[in-house]
Design a protein around this motif. Structure first.
Motif, PDB file in Angstrom:
ATOM      1  N   HIS A  27      50.306  67.381  10.759  1.00 50.78           N
ATOM      2  CA  HIS A  27      49.319  66.453  10.847  1.00 50.78           C
ATOM      3  C   HIS A  27      48.577  66.701  11.925  1.00 50.78           C
ATOM      4  O   HIS A  27      47.499  67.100  12.207  1.00 50.78           O
ATOM      5  CB  HIS A  27      49.401  64.646  10.524  1.00 50.78           C
ATOM      6  CG  HIS A  27      48.768  64.242  10.899  1.00 50.78           C
ATOM      7  ND1 HIS A  27      47.542  64.262   9.689  1.00 50.78           N
ATOM      8  CD2 HIS A  27      47.916  63.441  12.180  1.00 50.78           C
ATOM      9  CE1 HIS A  27      46.413  63.538  10.239  1.00 50.78           C
ATOM     10  NE2 HIS A  27      46.578  62.749  11.950  1.00 50.78           N
ATOM     11  N   SER A  28      48.740  67.405  13.265  1.00 47.83           N
ATOM     12  CA  SER A  28      48.301  67.992  14.537  1.00 47.83           C
ATOM     13  C   SER A  28      49.464  68.625  14.970  1.00 47.83           C
ATOM     14  O   SER A  28      50.254  68.772  14.638  1.00 47.83           O
ATOM     15  CB  SER A  28      47.971  66.036  15.681  1.00 47.83           C
ATOM     16  OG  SER A  28      49.147  65.851  15.673  1.00 47.83           O
ATOM     17  N   ILE A  29      49.324  68.531  16.973  1.00 51.68           N
ATOM     18  CA  ILE A  29      50.037  70.237  16.909  1.00 51.68           C
ATOM     19  C   ILE A  29      50.988  69.246  17.373  1.00 51.68           C
ATOM     20  O   ILE A  29      51.982  70.296  18.236  1.00 51.68           O
ATOM     21  CB  ILE A  29      49.196  70.829  18.070  1.00 51.68           C
ATOM     22  CG1 ILE A  29      49.526  72.308  18.481  1.00 51.68           C
ATOM     23  CG2 ILE A  29      48.451  69.713  19.024  1.00 51.68           C
ATOM     24  CD1 ILE A  29      48.498  73.312  19.134  1.00 51.68           C
ATOM     25  N   ALA A  30      51.214  68.458  18.162  1.00 50.15           N
ATOM     26  CA  ALA A  30      52.529  67.391  19.726  1.00 50.15           C
ATOM     27  C   ALA A  30      51.903  65.934  18.838  1.00 50.15           C
ATOM     28  O   ALA A  30      51.940  65.477  20.020  1.00 50.15           O
ATOM     29  CB  ALA A  30      52.781  68.259  20.561  1.00 50.15           C
ATOM     30  N   HIS A  31      52.378  64.982  18.343  1.00 52.24           N
ATOM     31  CA  HIS A  31      51.431  63.924  17.595  1.00 52.24           C
ATOM     32  C   HIS A  31      53.442  63.014  18.239  1.00 52.24           C
ATOM     33  O   HIS A  31      54.149  63.904  17.477  1.00 52.24           O
ATOM     34  CB  HIS A  31      51.967  63.989  15.819  1.00 52.24           C
ATOM     35  CG  HIS A  31      51.899  62.641  15.860  1.00 52.24           C
ATOM     36  ND1 HIS A  31      52.946  61.416  16.137  1.00 52.24           N
ATOM     37  CD2 HIS A  31      50.875  61.332  15.032  1.00 52.24           C
ATOM     38  CE1 HIS A  31      51.950  60.370  15.150  1.00 52.24           C
ATOM     39  NE2 HIS A  31      51.056  60.543  14.890  1.00 52.24           N
ATOM     40  N   ALA A  32      53.064  62.525  18.604  1.00 50.12           N
ATOM     41  CA  ALA A  32      54.050  61.733  19.633  1.00 50.12           C
ATOM     42  C   ALA A  32      54.181  60.260  18.994  1.00 50.12           C
ATOM     43  O   ALA A  32      53.022  59.119  19.209  1.00 50.12           O
ATOM     44  CB  ALA A  32      54.156  60.973  21.352  1.00 50.12           C
ATOM     45  N   SER A  33      55.615  60.042  18.120  1.00 51.29           N
ATOM     46  CA  SER A  33      55.858  58.946  17.410  1.00 51.29           C
ATOM     47  C   SER A  33      56.102  57.788  18.905  1.00 51.29           C
ATOM     48  O   SER A  33      57.498  58.521  19.422  1.00 51.29           O
ATOM     49  CB  SER A  33      56.417  58.758  16.296  1.00 51.29           C
ATOM     50  OG  SER A  33      55.370  58.860  15.387  1.00 51.29           O
ATOM     51  N   LEU A  34      56.717  56.681  18.571  1.00 49.18           N
ATOM     52  CA  LEU A  34      57.562  55.472  19.390  1.00 49.18           C
ATOM     53  C   LEU A  34      58.510  54.999  19.027  1.00 49.18           C
ATOM     54  O   LEU A  34      58.155  53.857  18.155  1.00 49.18           O
ATOM     55  CB  LEU A  34      56.655  55.398  20.724  1.00 49.18           C
ATOM     56  CG  LEU A  34      55.555  55.555  21.514  1.00 49.18           C
ATOM     57  CD1 LEU A  34      54.928  54.462  22.365  1.00 49.18           C
ATOM     58  CD2 LEU A  34      56.431  56.569  22.847  1.00 49.18           C
ATOM     59  N   TYR A  35      59.777  55.261  19.153  1.00 48.26           N
ATOM     60  CA  TYR A  35      60.862  54.064  18.588  1.00 48.26           C
ATOM     61  C   TYR A  35      61.381  53.658  19.702  1.00 48.26           C
ATOM     62  O   TYR A  35      62.139  53.897  20.638  1.00 48.26           O
ATOM     63  CB  TYR A  35      61.755  54.780  18.120  1.00 48.26           C
ATOM     64  CG  TYR A  35      63.224  54.706  16.959  1.00 48.26           C
ATOM     65  CD1 TYR A  35      62.768  54.014  16.023  1.00 48.26           C
ATOM     66  CD2 TYR A  35      64.541  54.659  17.366  1.00 48.26           C
ATOM     67  CE1 TYR A  35      64.214  53.043  15.921  1.00 48.26           C
ATOM     68  CE2 TYR A  35      65.338  54.067  16.950  1.00 48.26           C
ATOM     69  CZ  TYR A  35      65.244  53.191  15.901  1.00 48.26           C
ATOM     70  OH  TYR A  35      65.994  52.570  15.219  1.00 48.26           O
ATOM     71  N   SER A  36      61.752  52.160  18.706  1.00 48.08           N
ATOM     72  CA  SER A  36      62.692  51.065  20.371  1.00 48.08           C
ATOM     73  C   SER A  36      64.210  50.718  19.106  1.00 48.08           C
ATOM     74  O   SER A  36      63.702  50.271  18.246  1.00 48.08           O
ATOM     75  CB  SER A  36      61.778  50.126  20.271  1.00 48.08           C
ATOM     76  OG  SER A  36      63.090  48.949  21.062  1.00 48.08           O
ATOM     77  N   ARG A  37      64.700  51.907  19.961  1.00 45.88           N
ATOM     78  CA  ARG A  37      65.900  50.996  19.148  1.00 45.88           C
ATOM     79  C   ARG A  37      66.291  49.961  18.669  1.00 45.88           C
ATOM     80  O   ARG A  37      67.285  48.937  18.187  1.00 45.88           O
ATOM     81  CB  ARG A  37      67.647  51.963  19.410  1.00 45.88           C
ATOM     82  CG  ARG A  37      68.664  51.945  18.574  1.00 45.88           C
ATOM     83  CD  ARG A  37      70.175  52.477  18.613  1.00 45.88           C
ATOM     84  NE  ARG A  37      69.248  54.278  18.543  1.00 45.88           N
ATOM     85  CZ  ARG A  37      69.020  54.767  17.812  1.00 45.88           C
ATOM     86  NH1 ARG A  37      69.634  54.018  16.498  1.00 45.88           N
ATOM     87  NH2 ARG A  37      69.207  56.166  17.389  1.00 45.88           N
ATOM     88  N   SER A  38      66.557  48.948  20.244  1.00 43.90           N
ATOM     89  CA  SER A  38      66.841  47.216  20.024  1.00 43.90           C
ATOM     90  C   SER A  38      65.687  46.653  19.901  1.00 43.90           C
ATOM     91  O   SER A  38      66.283  46.091  18.731  1.00 43.90           O
ATOM     92  CB  SER A  38      66.781  47.217  21.512  1.00 43.90           C
ATOM     93  OG  SER A  38      65.492  47.323  22.063  1.00 43.90           O
ATOM     94  N   LEU A  39      64.759  47.060  19.164  1.00 48.76           N
ATOM     95  CA  LEU A  39      64.367  46.224  18.012  1.00 48.76           C
ATOM     96  C   LEU A  39      63.694  46.872  16.748  1.00 48.76           C
ATOM     97  O   LEU A  39      63.306  45.593  15.938  1.00 48.76           O
ATOM     98  CB  LEU A  39      61.884  46.271  19.037  1.00 48.76           C
ATOM     99  CG  LEU A  39      62.143  45.793  20.261  1.00 48.76           C
ATOM    100  CD1 LEU A  39      60.789  46.177  20.539  1.00 48.76           C
ATOM    101  CD2 LEU A  39      62.159  44.057  19.882  1.00 48.76           C
ATOM    102  N   GLY A  40      64.644  47.813  16.787  1.00 49.52           N
ATOM    103  CA  GLY A  40      64.243  48.712  14.965  1.00 49.52           C
ATOM    104  C   GLY A  40      62.361  48.738  15.345  1.00 49.52           C
ATOM    105  O   GLY A  40      62.285  48.328  13.565  1.00 49.52           O
ATOM    106  N   ILE A  41      62.043  49.627  15.674  1.00 42.21           N
ATOM    107  CA  ILE A  41      60.831  49.323  15.614  1.00 42.21           C
ATOM    108  C   ILE A  41      60.169  50.738  15.599  1.00 42.21           C
ATOM    109  O   ILE A  41      60.582  51.270  17.078  1.00 42.21           O
ATOM    110  CB  ILE A  41      59.756  48.340  15.762  1.00 42.21           C
ATOM    111  CG1 ILE A  41      59.877  47.515  15.700  1.00 42.21           C
ATOM    112  CG2 ILE A  41      58.575  48.479  15.595  1.00 42.21           C
ATOM    113  CD1 ILE A  41      59.213  45.890  16.765  1.00 42.21           C
ATOM    114  N   LEU A  42      59.314  51.678  15.004  1.00 37.90           N
ATOM    115  CA  LEU A  42      58.398  52.487  14.942  1.00 37.90           C
ATOM    116  C   LEU A  42      57.310  52.528  15.154  1.00 37.90           C
ATOM    117  O   LEU A  42      56.529  51.831  14.818  1.00 37.90           O
ATOM    118  CB  LEU A  42      59.257  53.770  14.164  1.00 37.90           C
ATOM    119  CG  LEU A  42      58.313  55.014  13.670  1.00 37.90           C
ATOM    120  CD1 LEU A  42      59.397  56.337  14.754  1.00 37.90           C
ATOM    121  CD2 LEU A  42      58.662  56.027  12.934  1.00 37.90           C
ATOM    122  N   ILE A  43      56.441  53.034  15.869  1.00 35.40           N
ATOM    123  CA  ILE A  43      55.013  53.084  16.176  1.00 35.40           C
ATOM    124  C   ILE A  43      55.050  54.578  15.802  1.00 35.40           C
ATOM    125  O   ILE A  43      54.842  55.286  16.646  1.00 35.40           O
ATOM    126  CB  ILE A  43      54.164  52.723  17.695  1.00 35.40           C
ATOM    127  CG1 ILE A  43      54.496  50.961  18.081  1.00 35.40           C
ATOM    128  CG2 ILE A  43      52.830  52.604  17.799  1.00 35.40           C
ATOM    129  CD1 ILE A  43      54.585  51.272  19.398  1.00 35.40           C
TER     130      ILE A  43
END
Length: 350
Positions: free
Chosen positions: A192-208
């Motif tokens: 979708h873009s050249i280097a997209h950064a998602s954020l994942y918290s294992r302790s919260l079980g959440i992916l931004i």
């Protein structure tokens, strides 16, 4: 059929927030497009807030941000601005926020370099770059009116960006951001873009997830003038498959639409959608077709000029994927347009 389950949160009104978890807020910023909003997120740290994505740089965005800052951040300032990727609805107001709070901008280096080059070219366009862009659109099969309209759209993009900081804090795949009581892993994706950064918290079980996984729409995967021979669809499909390692019950906080559960099923849907489009293009290209002819057959509605930009770029991405698999050949017609045709068994033997 869409398999995701909408999470039980009320969509926040402009200038308001919804609490996703303690210290994690969702706000929605208006956009002046058919897709009329972007979801942004605030993560509370011990001594401030971390912003994830920013909205366009516009008076409407500044008004909403000012209200959120005044009413919902308490006595804590913004201490860091994180941008998932360099598309204008995500990064447009980033420079303004960084300047207001004198804080760093965090993003991947490739995204930052690309947007800086893009903005520099918009501010002082060179003849060579203009010619290359016109030639790119012409080879898709666009007419002179369409090309003129698209060149005007490109020229107006600069006003939607605030001046970016001269330096960034780089995000790399596998990095961890410690924010409050939780650690957020950076997951890099391409396509979708050249280097997209998602954020994942294992302790919260959440992916931004930014634009990488959306619950109702599919992110645009396009070939554009900056990389006219690229194969972003191959990178996109690899990135989607990589995210299947996340737990099935992960709560996904996307940049558009609504928070949801069902990431693995949604990833399968997105992959299947592209596979269906590839089959359609193979059928369409039984005889030589330029990209605009393919777009006309793929879409059964009238497209705005901006939609045409997205549709033609995505169609070309699918064609390049098939070309690099050896399924489609390319030729140049007498009008200087690229035409594509499926390679049959007989042609392959020749």
């Amino acid at each position: 059929m869409n398999a995701v389950i909408a999470a039980d949160y009320s969509t926040p009104a402009a200038g308001e927030v919804a609490q996703i978890a303690p210290g994690l807020l969702w706000l929605r910023m208006p956009l002046p497009f058919e897709l009329d909003h972007i979801n942004l997120y605030l993560i509370e740290d011990d001594d401030g807030w971390v912003v994830v994505d920013c909205g366009l740089f516009s008076s409407a965005t500044i008004e909403v941000w000012s209200g959120v800052i005044e009413r919902h951040l308490g006595d804590k300032p913004v201490k860091q601005v994180v941008v998932t990727h360099a598309h204008v609805d995500h990064i447009g107001a980033a420079g303004w926020l960084c300047d207001r709070f004198d804080v760093p901008l965090c993003m991947t280096a490739r995204e930052y370099d690309l947007v800086q080059e893009f903005l520099a070219e918009l501010m002082e366009p060179s003849g060579d770059s203009q010619v290359a862009r016109v030639e790119f659109f012409h080879r898709l099969g666009m007419n002179s009116k369409q090309i003129t309209s698209l060149m005007a759209i490109y020229g107006g993009f600069a006003d939607l960006f605030s001046a970016l900081p001269k330096e960034i804090k780089r995000l790399e795949d596998g990095d961890y951001l410690s924010i409050g009581a939780h650690r957020w892993q950076v997951i890099l994706s391409e396509g979708h873009s050249i280097a997209h950064a998602s954020l994942y918290s294992r302790s919260l079980g959440i992916l931004i997830s930014g634009d990488q996984v959306l619950p109702r729409i599919s992110s645009n995967v396009s070939v554009g003038p900056h990389d006219p021979d690229g194969n972003p669809l191959r990178s996109w499909l690899c990135s989607l498959n990589r995210l299947k390692t996340l737990p099935a019950d992960t709560l996904v906080l996307p940049a558009h639409n609504f928070p949801f559960i069902g990431i693995r099923k949604r990833l399968d849907e997105l992959i299947e959608g592209h596979e269906q489009d590839l089959k359609k293009i193979e059928q369409i290209c039984s005889e030589p077709m330029h990209i605009m002819q393919q777009v006309e057959r793929l879409y059964d509605r009238k497209l705005s000029i901006f939609d045409l930009l997205l549709a033609s770029g995505e169609c070309l991405a699918h064609v390049h994927y098939l070309m690099q698999k050896g399924c489609i050949s390319r030729s140049l017609d007498n009008a200087g347009r690229y035409c594509y045709q499926i390679i049959t068994a007989d042609q392959d033997r020749r």
